[in-house]
Every structure is written in C-alpha cells, then in structure tokens.
Design a protein around this motif. Structure first.
Motif, PDB file in Angstrom:
ATOM      1  N   LEU A  43       0.836  -1.211   0.000  1.00  0.00           N
ATOM      2  CA  LEU A  43       0.000   0.000   0.000  1.00  0.00           C
ATOM      3  C   LEU A  43       0.872   1.264   0.000  1.00  0.00           C
ATOM      4  N   TRP A  44       1.986   1.240  -0.754  1.00  0.00           N
ATOM      5  CA  TRP A  44       2.913   2.362  -0.756  1.00  0.00           C
ATOM      6  C   TRP A  44       2.291   3.664  -1.245  1.00  0.00           C
ATOM      7  N   ASP A  45       1.228   3.540  -2.053  1.00  0.00           N
ATOM      8  CA  ASP A  45       0.597   4.735  -2.626  1.00  0.00           C
ATOM      9  C   ASP A  45      -0.776   5.034  -2.012  1.00  0.00           C
ATOM     10  N   GLN A  46      -1.090   4.416  -0.820  1.00  0.00           N
ATOM     11  CA  GLN A  46      -2.425   4.561  -0.221  1.00  0.00           C
ATOM     12  C   GLN A  46      -2.343   5.285   1.123  1.00  0.00           C
ATOM     13  N   PHE A  47      -1.572   6.334   1.128  1.00  0.00           N
ATOM     14  CA  PHE A  47      -1.375   7.078   2.372  1.00  0.00           C
ATOM     15  C   PHE A  47      -2.708   7.632   2.904  1.00  0.00           C
ATOM     16  N   ASP A  48      -3.476   8.266   2.025  1.00  0.00           N
ATOM     17  CA  ASP A  48      -4.735   8.881   2.464  1.00  0.00           C
ATOM     18  C   ASP A  48      -5.747   7.829   2.928  1.00  0.00           C
ATOM     19  N   ASN A  49      -5.829   6.711   2.216  1.00  0.00           N
ATOM     20  CA  ASN A  49      -6.769   5.647   2.608  1.00  0.00           C
ATOM     21  C   ASN A  49      -6.386   5.022   3.949  1.00  0.00           C
ATOM     22  N   LEU A  50      -5.066   4.882   4.168  1.00  0.00           N
ATOM     23  CA  LEU A  50      -4.636   4.346   5.460  1.00  0.00           C
ATOM     24  C   LEU A  50      -4.971   5.313   6.584  1.00  0.00           C
ATOM     25  N   GLU A  51      -4.870   6.584   6.307  1.00  0.00           N
ATOM     26  CA  GLU A  51      -5.224   7.573   7.321  1.00  0.00           C
ATOM     27  C   GLU A  51      -6.701   7.478   7.664  1.00  0.00           C
ATOM     28  N   LYS A  52      -7.542   7.302   6.674  1.00  0.00           N
ATOM     29  CA  LYS A  52      -8.979   7.149   6.911  1.00  0.00           C
ATOM     30  C   LYS A  52      -9.271   5.838   7.654  1.00  0.00           C
ATOM     31  N   HIS A  53      -8.576   4.770   7.264  1.00  0.00           N
ATOM     32  CA  HIS A  53      -8.834   3.460   7.870  1.00  0.00           C
ATOM     33  C   HIS A  53      -8.463   3.463   9.355  1.00  0.00           C
ATOM     34  N   THR A  54      -7.313   4.024   9.698  1.00  0.00           N
ATOM     35  CA  THR A  54      -6.903   4.042  11.097  1.00  0.00           C
ATOM     36  C   THR A  54      -7.843   4.906  11.936  1.00  0.00           C
ATOM     37  N   GLN A  55      -8.359   5.997  11.357  1.00  0.00           N
ATOM     38  CA  GLN A  55      -9.324   6.803  12.070  1.00  0.00           C
ATOM     39  C   GLN A  55     -10.624   6.024  12.297  1.00  0.00           C
ATOM     40  N   LEU A  90      -3.389   5.612  21.596  1.00  0.00           N
ATOM     41  CA  LEU A  90      -3.465   5.249  20.181  1.00  0.00           C
ATOM     42  C   LEU A  90      -3.565   6.492  19.298  1.00  0.00           C
ATOM     43  N   LYS A  91      -4.331   7.462  19.740  1.00  0.00           N
ATOM     44  CA  LYS A  91      -4.452   8.700  18.959  1.00  0.00           C
ATOM     45  C   LYS A  91      -3.114   9.427  18.868  1.00  0.00           C
ATOM     46  N   GLN A  92      -2.372   9.456  19.951  1.00  0.00           N
ATOM     47  CA  GLN A  92      -1.069  10.109  19.937  1.00  0.00           C
ATOM     48  C   GLN A  92      -0.097   9.378  19.014  1.00  0.00           C
ATOM     49  N   GLU A  93      -0.089   8.055  19.084  1.00  0.00           N
ATOM     50  CA  GLU A  93       0.803   7.276  18.228  1.00  0.00           C
ATOM     51  C   GLU A  93       0.435   7.447  16.757  1.00  0.00           C
ATOM     52  N   ARG A  94      -0.855   7.385  16.463  1.00  0.00           N
ATOM     53  CA  ARG A  94      -1.295   7.561  15.071  1.00  0.00           C
ATOM     54  C   ARG A  94      -0.906   8.945  14.555  1.00  0.00           C
ATOM     55  N   LYS A  95      -1.090   9.950  15.367  1.00  0.00           N
ATOM     56  CA  LYS A  95      -0.743  11.309  14.973  1.00  0.00           C
ATOM     57  C   LYS A  95       0.748  11.423  14.668  1.00  0.00           C
ATOM     58  N   SER A  96       1.586  10.779  15.486  1.00  0.00           N
ATOM     59  CA  SER A  96       3.029  10.817  15.272  1.00  0.00           C
ATOM     60  C   SER A  96       3.422  10.132  13.964  1.00  0.00           C
ATOM     61  N   HIS A  97       2.831   8.967  13.689  1.00  0.00           N
ATOM     62  CA  HIS A  97       3.187   8.233  12.467  1.00  0.00           C
ATOM     63  C   HIS A  97       2.787   9.014  11.221  1.00  0.00           C
ATOM     64  N   PHE A  98       1.606   9.515  11.212  1.00  0.00           N
ATOM     65  CA  PHE A  98       1.171  10.242  10.010  1.00  0.00           C
ATOM     66  C   PHE A  98       1.864  11.597   9.894  1.00  0.00           C
ATOM     67  N   HIS A  99       2.323  12.130  10.997  1.00  0.00           N
ATOM     68  CA  HIS A  99       3.142  13.349  10.911  1.00  0.00           C
ATOM     69  C   HIS A  99       4.464  13.046  10.216  1.00  0.00           C
ATOM     70  N   ASP A 100       5.089  11.923  10.553  1.00  0.00           N
ATOM     71  CA  ASP A 100       6.326  11.520   9.873  1.00  0.00           C
ATOM     72  C   ASP A 100       6.061  11.252   8.402  1.00  0.00           C
ATOM     73  N   GLY A 101       4.919  10.648   8.086  1.00  0.00           N
ATOM     74  CA  GLY A 101       4.592  10.384   6.685  1.00  0.00           C
ATOM     75  C   GLY A 101       4.416  11.671   5.890  1.00  0.00           C
ATOM     76  N   PHE A 123       4.576   3.064   7.264  1.00  0.00           N
ATOM     77  CA  PHE A 123       3.365   2.236   7.083  1.00  0.00           C
ATOM     78  C   PHE A 123       3.429   0.956   7.905  1.00  0.00           C
ATOM     79  N   GLN A 124       4.661   0.445   8.097  1.00  0.00           N
ATOM     80  CA  GLN A 124       4.810  -0.747   8.918  1.00  0.00           C
ATOM     81  C   GLN A 124       4.447  -0.452  10.373  1.00  0.00           C
ATOM     82  N   LYS A 125       4.869   0.713  10.855  1.00  0.00           N
ATOM     83  CA  LYS A 125       4.506   1.118  12.218  1.00  0.00           C
ATOM     84  C   LYS A 125       2.993   1.320  12.333  1.00  0.00           C
ATOM     85  N   ILE A 126       2.410   1.918  11.298  1.00  0.00           N
ATOM     86  CA  ILE A 126       0.954   2.111  11.323  1.00  0.00           C
ATOM     87  C   ILE A 126       0.238   0.765  11.306  1.00  0.00           C
TER      88      ILE A 126
END
Length: 587
Positions: free
Chosen positions: A7-19, A109-120, A213-216
């Motif tokens: 899913l290297w090109d599915q950044f936005d979809n992964l963000e929606k899925h984790t939310q 979980l919200k803090q961790e998710r925020k950190s990962h997507f910030h790095d992305g 993405f692996q961390k996510i």
C-alpha cells in the motif's frame, strides 16, 4: 504482507482506515458503558423489588413469615438481593477493566497515530520539495539549451552575411559560445538534481514510507488485538459471577424444597387453637311426655333439674349455652333446627365471658385473660421470653460495669470506681424488677398450663406454682368452669352449687387441706405483695415455710391459717426442719 510494500501509494486511505479503527474502539467503549448502566439499573430495580416485598418490622406480615412457604418466599427475596449484587459486580468490573483501560488506550493510540502520520507527511513534503527542485532545474536546462541554439543560429547567419562586419560576426560567435556554456552548466546542474531526486525518491518509496506504514500496520494490529482481549474480558466478567448466581438460584431451590405443608398446618393450629373442648351431645327431648325434661351433665340445654338452685345474677337467670349456642328467651318459641345450631357453632368465634374484662371497659388485661386458653398460654410464654431476654441484657450490662469497676480498682488513674456504684445499683434494681415481672407472668403461665389437659407434664413449667391447687385461682372468671367431660360450660354443676354475688364475681377456691409447714423463714427485706398469689412481709418477720423454691425464684410461706402466698426466695432466709438436712439460705 506489508502495508509499506503493498500500500505504498495509499497514504490517504490508510489515514482514513486508522481513524475508522479508533472510531470502532470508541463505539465499543460506549457499548460497554451503556451495558454497565443497564446492569446498575437492573440491580437497583431488583433491590427495590426485594425491599418492596420484605415484611415490615413489628407488623402482622412479620408474624406470617413463620410459615415455611413464607420463609421460602423471604429466602427468595434475600437471594434476589444477592443476585442484584452480582450485577453490580459486573458493572464495577466492566467499568474498571474495560472502559477505563480502553479509554486510556484510545488516548495513547491517537497520539501514536498522529506521530506516524506526521512523519509520513514530513516525508511527503520532502519528496515534493525535491521534485520541485528537479522541475526547476529541468526547465532552466531546457531554457538554456534553447537560448544556445538560437545564439548558434544567429552566429551562423551573421557569418554567412557578407555585408556584416567582422566585429559583428565575432560578437555573435562569442554570444553563441556563452550560451553553449550556460546550457552545459544547466545540464550538469539538472543531472545532479535528477540524481539526487532519484535517490530521495528511492528512499521515500523503499525506506521511509515502508517503515512508517509498517509502524501504522503494527499499531492497527495492536488495536485489533486489544479489542479482542476486551471482548474476551467482557465474557469472562460475566462468567465469573455465574457460580455465585448459581448459588443464589440453588438457595431459592433449597428454600422451595424446605416448604413443609404439615408444619404450616401445625402452625395454623398453634395460632388459632382456643383450647376449648367441643360441646357434648344434645339430649333427645321427648315432647310426648307431660313431665318436665331432665338434663344430663353434659347437655347444652338451658333447663334445670328439679330441686336444683339456678345461677342468678341481679335476679335474672344467667344460664347460657356456652360458648356458642344462645338460649331461647321464651319457652314458647319454636326450637331452631339442629342444622342451624351446627352452622352457628361452626361460624361463631369462641368467647370467654369474664366479669373483670367487662369492668375494665374492654381493655386488654395484663394477664391476657380475655384470650382463649391456648392463645393466652402463647402470649404469656412470649412475654416471659421477652422478659428473660431483657434480664439477660441487664445482667450482661451489670457484668460489664463490674469488670470496669475492677479495672478502676486496679488502675485508679483510669477512673473512679465509686462513680460506677450508682449505675451498678440502678442496673441491679432493674434486674430485680424484671425478675419480679417475669415471675408474675411465669405464675400465670403455670396456671394456664395446669388448666390445659391436652398439654403433657414435660411441657409444664417447673416452677411448681399452683400445683397443689385443683380449683382455678381468683384471677379466673366466674364462668370458666370445666365440666366432667372436659368441656367448658356455664351450667351449674349438679354435684356442687356456685353462688355469684352481684358485687363480686371472683371464683371461690375449692376446699383443700392446708399444706404442712416444712420449716421457718426470716424476712431479710420488706416485700409488698401487690400481685395475686403473693403475700406481703416485713423485714425481720418470722413465718412458716410450706413449699420450697421449685427453681422459679419463689417460696411459698404462711403467716397463719388464713394468710399464705409466695415471696421472692432472695428476700427470705429459710430454715428447714431436721428432715430437710438442716438450714439452707437463699441469697
């Protein structure tokens, strides 16, 4: 399988899925919270229901719970109260082990998710910057190439024109060379930027994004595992209370199995048994004979035999069909059918005609003489038990005060022993009053038990009160006589006559030989014999002992042939004759 690769090109979809995953977790927390509220509400309703049907203290309902069926129902109410407690336990455990834990985990979980997507997003911005640099270098290289080409064409044109001076041609040539050099520099810069971009892009798609993405992915999988553990805990918390709930249900079943219809039937007998004997047979009345009808001893008829005096009260005949059948006022009145009399006998309530109760204006007597014998015995026994409990309570208090006084004597710094003397004397006085009260009711109880022929000797009181009296005491009513066949009747006996005066309705004692004296006694204290069956004595007075203490705390004494009665054993010092093995002292 890796999100970074697949899913290297599915950044936005992964963000929606984790939310969405976090929303699911919060929805589950809300579900468990509502479940706990339901459990608390259910437990509260069960407790209110159990409390609603609990018997009220000091009420008639409390007496009804003597029956085994009512006891089973009461056990059911108590078990339901415990059952409600288990639902409260479920609510408390779910709140502490699921809701609180998951709520804290959601924040992490919200803090961790925020950190990962910030790095992305940071990696995306970097690659976009590199791309912009590449595009700028490319456009500059393209522009310089076009300028160099135009300069070259202009030089060739000037060189071919014979009308142009040599200086102009040389200037055009130098201009073309400059443009070619700029194009070469732009080419070199473009090549360098392109190489750098390709490197950054390779790092972005093969290193940075896969790692993020692996961390996510790991974060999402931990969330899924946590939900599974919470669901399992949800079931286990329910399962933990099942054994206790099962015990509650087993208690209800055991209570149901303890119901004894025979025992309940016996309780009904004890509750409503009057102690009276049923009336005897009705004599056949032969109207064909002109002579007067004769009546047997156990007849319920109103007639009298010839030569026998009638029981009179105020000049009027008081002979009645006791306790159920009324006398016909007129001898000419037609006799009621036997079926009517039987119906009246079955539906009427037993009554005790007592002149003293009439004089008291209907108030309940202290000795419960207004009740049937069996019910009176039960009331007296209950009163005696209550007084004994009060006596025991006062004795415990006296013992406690005595121990405290001993402590004060050994350790004067803890308190003054003399300060307890007044309290100790007051408690001792209360004990003596209660004992006298209990002995009074025990005397009445012994009297009643002595008049109930159905009760065995083992059930009688061991006090010995009134054992030598065959006739009822003066406390009984004039009508409470026992016929030879065991039934109570108001009819005058054919063997003896009872005369009732208009001003006094007490029963007369049957003649009996006086008991012989078995010793003497000396009064240690003054005693005012205000109750029936007791006798007053003065301190220092010497009297005759005619009956020892039977264990109830009373001694029967005699002053002369006409005065005898009971006094508390602790009030006298008894000296038995030689046959009684010397003197004995009761203190």
């Amino acid at each position: 399988m890796s999100w970074g690769i697949e899913l290297w090109d599915q950044f936005d979809n992964l963000e929606k899925h984790t939310q969405w995953g976090i929303d699911i977790l919060e929805k589950y927390i809300k579900f468990v919270k509502e479940r706990t509220e339901i459990e608390l509400s259910y437990a509260k309703q069960l407790r209110n229901l159990s409390k609603k049907y609990q018997p009220k203290k000091n009420s008639k309902e409390e007496e009804e719970y003597r029956y085994t069926a009512c006891k089973a129902f009461l056990s059911t109410l108590n078990e339901m109260n415990d059952y409600a407690g288990q639902h409260e336990v479920i609510s408390e455990n779910m709140t502490s082990q699921i809701i609180v834990e998951l709520a804290r985990y959601v924040q992490e979980l919200k803090q961790e998710r925020k950190s990962h997507f910030h790095d992305g997003r940071k990696a995306q911005q970097h690659i976009e910057t590199c791309w912009k640099q590449l595009e700028s270098s490319k456009r500059r290289f393209e522009r310089d190439c076009k300028e160099a080409d135009r300069a070259q064409q202009y030089f060739e044109k000037m060189d071919a024109d014979i009308n142009v001076t040599k200086a102009d041609v040389e200037k055009a040539r130098q201009q073309a060379q400059t443009r070619h050099q700029m194009a070469e520099d732009s080419k070199a810069d473009y090549s360098s930027v392109l190489q750098k971009f390709n490197h950054e892009q390779h790092e972005y798609y093969h290193t940075h994004i896969p790692n993020i993405f692996q961390k996510i992915q790991e974060m999402e999988e931990r969330r899924i595992v946590r939900i599974g553990e919470s669901v399992k805990t949800y079931a286990e918390l329910d399962r933990q209370v099942i054994p206790i709930i099962g015990k509650c249900l087993d208690g209800i079943v055991k209570a149901a199995e303890s119901i004894d219809p025979k025992n309940d039937s016996q309780l009904v007998v004890e509750a409503y048994k009057s102690g009276f004997e049923p009336p005897g047979d009705i004599e056949f009345e032969d109207y064909t004979q002109p002579m007067k009808r004769t009546v047997s001893d156990n007849s319920l008829s109103n007639s009298r035999g010839e030569g026998k005096s009638e029981l009179k009260f105020g000049g009027k005949s008081k002979g009645k069909l006791w306790p159920f059948i009324k006398k016909n006022k007129s001898p000419k009145q037609q006799k009621e059918p036997l079926s009517h009399r039987f119906n009246e006998f079955m539906t009427s309530k037993p009554k005790i005609h007592c002149f003293r109760s009439l004089k008291r204006g209907g108030a309940t007597p202290e000795d419960f003489s207004n009740l049937p014998p069996e019910q009176r015995r039960k009331k007296l026994q209950q009163k005696v038990d209550e007084l004994n409990k009060e006596i025991q309570k006062e004795m415990d208090q006296r013992d406690a005060i005595t121990k405290m006084k001993d402590v004060y004597l050994k350790n004067p710094q803890m308190g003054d022993p003399g300060s307890l003397d007044h309290k100790l004397a007051e408690v001792s006085q209360n004990i003596e009053k209660l004992r006298l009260e209990a002995q009074k009711f025990e005397a009445w109880l012994a009297e009643v038990e002595g008049r109930l022929p159905a009760r065995s000797d083992q059930a009688r009181r061991q006090s010995g009160m009134y054992e030598t009296q065959n006739a009822p005491s003066v406390n009984n009513c004039a009508q409470d006589r026992e016929s030879p066949d065991g039934s109570y009747t108001e009819e005058q006996s054919q063997e003896s006559e009872v005369k009732v005066l208009a001003t006094d309705f007490d029963d007369e004692f049957d003649d009996e030989e006086p008991l012989p004296a078995i010793g003497t006694c000396k009064a240690l204290y003054t005693f005012e014999g205000q109750n029936e069956g007791t006798i007053s004595v003065v301190e220092g007075e010497t009297l005759y002992v005619i009956e020892e203490d039977k264990g109830d705390g009373w001694t029967r004494i005699r002053r002369n042939e006409d005065e005898e009665g009971y006094v508390p054993t602790s009030y006298v010092e008894v000296y038995l004759d030689k046959n009684a093995k010397g003197a004995k002292t009761y203190i």
